[in-house]
Design a protein around this motif. Structure first.
Motif, PDB file in Angstrom:
ATOM      1  N   UNK A   1      17.625  45.308  82.653  1.00  0.00           N
ATOM      2  CA  UNK A   1      17.666  45.845  84.011  1.00  0.00           C
ATOM      3  C   UNK A   1      19.057  46.165  84.498  1.00  0.00           C
ATOM      4  N   UNK A   2      20.034  46.062  83.636  1.00  0.00           N
ATOM      5  CA  UNK A   2      21.419  46.241  84.047  1.00  0.00           C
ATOM      6  C   UNK A   2      21.751  47.706  84.306  1.00  0.00           C
ATOM      7  N   UNK A   3      22.571  47.935  85.345  1.00  0.00           N
ATOM      8  CA  UNK A   3      23.063  49.280  85.620  1.00  0.00           C
ATOM      9  C   UNK A   3      24.013  49.775  84.537  1.00  0.00           C
ATOM     10  N   UNK A   4      24.490  48.871  83.680  1.00  0.00           N
ATOM     11  CA  UNK A   4      25.388  49.294  82.613  1.00  0.00           C
ATOM     12  C   UNK A   4      24.721  50.291  81.673  1.00  0.00           C
ATOM     13  N   UNK A   5      23.394  50.197  81.549  1.00  0.00           N
ATOM     14  CA  UNK A   5      22.667  51.122  80.693  1.00  0.00           C
ATOM     15  C   UNK A   5      21.350  51.465  81.389  1.00  0.00           C
TER      16      UNK A   5
END
Length: 233
Positions: A81-85
């Protein structure tokens, strides 16, 4: 079992993965691969990565090389769920594009001018510098057209790490890219906004600068592609 990352302390692909793991707070064991002693060229290392390149991720016996693939994998498996990916298809496609652009063009052209002459028998030429500026022009254009503050979005993504660390190699050799205003702002903002991550890049930069003054003797490696620089005794 904790993740193991086989890496080198001054290599942009290795430190990019370290930065992602650090920001995502994923525990990992960093195992230094002694490039100068040729540990990446051994038969044992080739069992993990037949390409004999660095880094390699070991996730409980699952070995994965290619830093782009590692960045994507750790996000998908450990922080989906990370905004990094981002998972939204178009947003993810832009991240993937920037990763591919760095691999095929940005890092490929810039590292050939910045890093290769430090470690191998390569010369810095006007043609090589032209290719550096061609790559910079393209990234500057991407920033201009997207209007984003980071490489693929208005927030940090995994695409930023390899691009940032490519820029780090230019700073390491004193190559001035300040005329690229958007790139320079993004690069300096990263330093300011993510000081702990920048420390990883800065440590690598200092090592590159050390090797510029003290070229390593890699003649014993007999690298099949990159000829070793001849060290003056």
């Amino acid at each position: 079992m904790v993740l193991k990352l086989y890496g080198v302390s001054d290599g942009p692909p290795s430190i990019s993965v370290r930065q992602a793991l650090t920001l995502l707070e994923i525990p990992f064991e960093l195992i230094n691969v002694d490039y100068g002693q040729g540990e990446h060229m051994t038969a044992e290392y080739a069992k993990m990565n037949p390409q004999k390149e660095i880094p390699v991720l070991d996730d409980d016996g699952f070995f994965l090389s290619e830093s782009n693939a590692i960045l994507q994998y750790i996000c998908d498996k450990y922080k989906p769920g990370s905004d990094l990916y981002p998972q939204e298809p178009k947003a993810r496609a832009i991240v993937n594009h920037r990763l591919c652009f760095n691999l095929s063009t940005y890092y490929a052209n810039i590292s050939a001018y910045t890093m290769a002459p430090v470690f191998f028998d390569y010369e810095r030429t006007e043609f090589g510098l032209k290719k550096v500026h061609m790559a910079l022009d393209v990234l500057e254009t991407y920033f201009e057209r997207s209007g984003t503050s980071y490489a693929a979005a208005n927030h940090l993504t995994i695409a930023d790490f390899p691009l940032i660390n490519t820029n780090m190699t230019m700073e390491a050799i004193g190559l001035d890219f300040s005329k690229y205003k958007r790139i320079s702002k993004w690069y300096n903002d990263f330093k300011k906004n993510y000081p702990e991550l920048w420390k990883i890049s800065e440590g690598a930069m200092k090592e590159v600068q050390y090797f510029m003054e003290n070229p390593p003797d890699l003649t014993h490696l007999n690298h099949p592609i990159h000829p070793a620089r001849k060290i003056k005794k």
